[in-house]
Structures are given as structure tokens and as C-alpha cells.
Design a protein around this motif. Structure first.
Motif, PDB file in Angstrom:
ATOM      1  N   UNK A  60     -14.277  16.500  31.032  1.00  0.00           N
ATOM      2  CA  UNK A  60     -15.382  17.220  31.668  1.00  0.00           C
ATOM      3  C   UNK A  60     -16.559  16.314  32.013  1.00  0.00           C
ATOM      4  N   UNK A  61     -16.388  15.006  31.890  1.00  0.00           N
ATOM      5  CA  UNK A  61     -17.487  14.062  32.088  1.00  0.00           C
ATOM      6  C   UNK A  61     -18.233  14.299  33.401  1.00  0.00           C
ATOM      7  N   UNK A  62     -17.483  14.609  34.471  1.00  0.00           N
ATOM      8  CA  UNK A  62     -18.123  14.791  35.782  1.00  0.00           C
ATOM      9  C   UNK A  62     -18.930  16.079  35.889  1.00  0.00           C
ATOM     10  N   UNK A  63     -18.720  17.011  34.957  1.00  0.00           N
ATOM     11  CA  UNK A  63     -19.450  18.278  35.032  1.00  0.00           C
ATOM     12  C   UNK A  63     -20.416  18.482  33.857  1.00  0.00           C
ATOM     13  N   UNK A  64     -20.770  17.367  33.184  1.00  0.00           N
ATOM     14  CA  UNK A  64     -21.849  17.442  32.192  1.00  0.00           C
ATOM     15  C   UNK A  64     -23.154  17.581  32.971  1.00  0.00           C
ATOM     16  N   UNK A  65     -23.985  18.500  32.560  1.00  0.00           N
ATOM     17  CA  UNK A  65     -25.230  18.756  33.281  1.00  0.00           C
ATOM     18  C   UNK A  65     -26.263  17.676  32.977  1.00  0.00           C
ATOM     19  N   UNK A  66     -26.888  17.066  33.968  1.00  0.00           N
ATOM     20  CA  UNK A  66     -26.664  17.307  35.394  1.00  0.00           C
ATOM     21  C   UNK A  66     -25.355  16.650  35.844  1.00  0.00           C
ATOM     22  N   UNK A  67     -24.558  17.405  36.561  1.00  0.00           N
ATOM     23  CA  UNK A  67     -23.210  16.959  36.921  1.00  0.00           C
ATOM     24  C   UNK A  67     -23.246  15.900  38.028  1.00  0.00           C
ATOM     25  N   UNK A  68     -22.112  15.247  38.218  1.00  0.00           N
ATOM     26  CA  UNK A  68     -21.982  14.201  39.234  1.00  0.00           C
ATOM     27  C   UNK A  68     -22.200  14.732  40.643  1.00  0.00           C
ATOM     28  N   UNK A  69     -22.085  16.039  40.821  1.00  0.00           N
ATOM     29  CA  UNK A  69     -22.166  16.646  42.155  1.00  0.00           C
ATOM     30  C   UNK A  69     -23.582  17.074  42.519  1.00  0.00           C
ATOM     31  N   UNK A  70     -24.493  17.000  41.548  1.00  0.00           N
ATOM     32  CA  UNK A  70     -25.859  17.457  41.796  1.00  0.00           C
ATOM     33  C   UNK A  70     -26.521  16.696  42.934  1.00  0.00           C
ATOM     34  N   UNK A  71     -26.538  15.368  42.847  1.00  0.00           N
ATOM     35  CA  UNK A  71     -27.249  14.567  43.850  1.00  0.00           C
ATOM     36  C   UNK A  71     -26.753  14.837  45.272  1.00  0.00           C
ATOM     37  N   UNK A  72     -25.437  14.756  45.528  1.00  0.00           N
ATOM     38  CA  UNK A  72     -25.000  15.025  46.904  1.00  0.00           C
ATOM     39  C   UNK A  72     -25.251  16.475  47.338  1.00  0.00           C
ATOM     40  N   UNK A  73     -25.119  17.419  46.416  1.00  0.00           N
ATOM     41  CA  UNK A  73     -25.363  18.830  46.760  1.00  0.00           C
ATOM     42  C   UNK A  73     -26.840  19.075  47.085  1.00  0.00           C
ATOM     43  N   UNK A  74     -27.738  18.522  46.265  1.00  0.00           N
ATOM     44  CA  UNK A  74     -29.175  18.703  46.516  1.00  0.00           C
ATOM     45  C   UNK A  74     -29.540  18.048  47.842  1.00  0.00           C
ATOM     46  N   UNK A  75     -28.958  16.872  48.097  1.00  0.00           N
ATOM     47  CA  UNK A  75     -29.254  16.174  49.349  1.00  0.00           C
ATOM     48  C   UNK A  75     -28.761  16.967  50.557  1.00  0.00           C
ATOM     49  N   UNK A  76     -27.529  17.510  50.463  1.00  0.00           N
ATOM     50  CA  UNK A  76     -26.938  18.209  51.611  1.00  0.00           C
ATOM     51  C   UNK A  76     -27.413  19.652  51.742  1.00  0.00           C
ATOM     52  N   UNK A  77     -27.503  20.367  50.607  1.00  0.00           N
ATOM     53  CA  UNK A  77     -27.768  21.809  50.648  1.00  0.00           C
ATOM     54  C   UNK A  77     -29.146  22.207  50.113  1.00  0.00           C
ATOM     55  N   UNK A  78     -29.858  21.262  49.503  1.00  0.00           N
ATOM     56  CA  UNK A  78     -31.170  21.573  48.945  1.00  0.00           C
ATOM     57  C   UNK A  78     -31.116  22.098  47.521  1.00  0.00           C
ATOM     58  N   UNK A  79     -29.900  22.269  46.981  1.00  0.00           N
ATOM     59  CA  UNK A  79     -29.761  22.691  45.584  1.00  0.00           C
ATOM     60  C   UNK A  79     -28.384  22.306  45.073  1.00  0.00           C
ATOM     61  N   UNK A  80     -28.270  22.255  43.746  1.00  0.00           N
ATOM     62  CA  UNK A  80     -26.952  22.009  43.168  1.00  0.00           C
ATOM     63  C   UNK A  80     -26.133  23.308  43.253  1.00  0.00           C
ATOM     64  N   UNK A  81     -24.876  23.219  42.891  1.00  0.00           N
ATOM     65  CA  UNK A  81     -23.943  24.335  43.043  1.00  0.00           C
ATOM     66  C   UNK A  81     -24.450  25.620  42.396  1.00  0.00           C
ATOM     67  N   UNK A  82     -25.011  25.527  41.206  1.00  0.00           N
ATOM     68  CA  UNK A  82     -25.439  26.745  40.509  1.00  0.00           C
ATOM     69  C   UNK A  82     -26.913  27.093  40.759  1.00  0.00           C
ATOM     70  N   UNK A  83     -27.576  26.301  41.597  1.00  0.00           N
ATOM     71  CA  UNK A  83     -28.980  26.548  41.955  1.00  0.00           C
ATOM     72  C   UNK A  83     -29.959  26.307  40.814  1.00  0.00           C
ATOM     73  N   UNK A  84     -29.560  25.566  39.802  1.00  0.00           N
ATOM     74  CA  UNK A  84     -30.484  25.219  38.733  1.00  0.00           C
ATOM     75  C   UNK A  84     -31.490  24.199  39.255  1.00  0.00           C
ATOM     76  N   UNK A  85     -30.964  23.145  39.876  1.00  0.00           N
ATOM     77  CA  UNK A  85     -31.818  22.088  40.409  1.00  0.00           C
ATOM     78  C   UNK A  85     -31.922  22.219  41.922  1.00  0.00           C
ATOM     79  N   UNK A  86     -33.128  22.002  42.406  1.00  0.00           N
ATOM     80  CA  UNK A  86     -33.372  22.052  43.852  1.00  0.00           C
ATOM     81  C   UNK A  86     -34.194  20.828  44.249  1.00  0.00           C
ATOM     82  N   UNK A  87     -34.248  20.592  45.534  1.00  0.00           N
ATOM     83  CA  UNK A  87     -35.090  19.510  46.044  1.00  0.00           C
ATOM     84  C   UNK A  87     -36.558  19.956  46.002  1.00  0.00           C
ATOM     85  N   UNK A  88     -37.451  19.037  46.221  1.00  0.00           N
ATOM     86  CA  UNK A  88     -38.883  19.350  46.238  1.00  0.00           C
ATOM     87  C   UNK A  88     -39.183  20.436  47.281  1.00  0.00           C
TER      88      UNK A  88
END
Length: 89
Positions: A60-88
Motif C-alpha cells: 500500500x506504499x503508493x496509497x499512504x496519505x498523502x498518496x503518490x497520486x496527490x500531486x498529479x491530481x491536484x495539478x490536473x484537477x485542483x484536488x486529490x482523488x478524495x478531495x482532502x487536499x486542494x490547490x491554493x
């Protein structure tokens, strides 16, 4: 056990300087942080509450919070998959 408010403050102080902010919906954020604490209690680590954990930290290393997908998701969509973290924005 750590309280949700404590986790909120700890993560906020660590993540905001990196450009990651909590969603403005505090209810959602506290629900997700509570789920992270539940996962920590259940599995011994804070795996993403929006993804299925195997119970094996190595797997599960890639999905430890903050997960490996957070940065690209926030950059592309403005938030991570679960909407916990968002861009400024």
C-alpha cells in the motif's frame, strides 16, 4: 489515540508550505481525517481513506496519505482523488 483536530493542525502545518491545502468543507475534511485515524488503528498506517487497503504496508506504499497520486491530481484537477487536499485556488 490522536484526535482529528490534532491531526488537522499537524498536517496543515506540514502540507500548506508544500502548496497543499485542506478542502474548505471542514465536515468532509474531518470525516476523511477520522477515516485516516481509523485506518491507522486498523492497519498500523494511514492509508488513503478513498482506496482499498491490503493491510500490507509495502503493498500500500503508493496509497499512504498523502498518496503518490496527490500531486498529479491536484495539478490536473485542483484536488486529490478524495478531495482532502486542494490547490491554493
Amino acid at each position: 489515540m490522536m484526535e482529528v483536530e490534532q491531526l488537522y493542525e499537524i498536517l496543515r502545518k506540514v502540507q500548506e508550505p508544500k502548496g497543499y491545502f485542506f478542502n474548505k468543507d471542514r465536515g468532509l475534511v474531518f470525516d476523511l481525517l477520522s477515516a485516516l485515524l481509523t485506518n491507522k488503528e486498523r492497519y498500523g498506517y494511514m492509508g488513503c481513506p478513498c482506496r482499498l487497503l491490503s493491510g500490507d504496508r509495502g503493498n500500500d506504499r503508493d496509497i499512504l496519505c498523502p498518496c503518490d497520486y496527490r500531486a498529479p491530481d491536484v495539478e490536473e484537477f485542483g484536488s486529490c482523488y478524495c478531495n482532502l487536499y486542494v490547490s491554493r485556488e
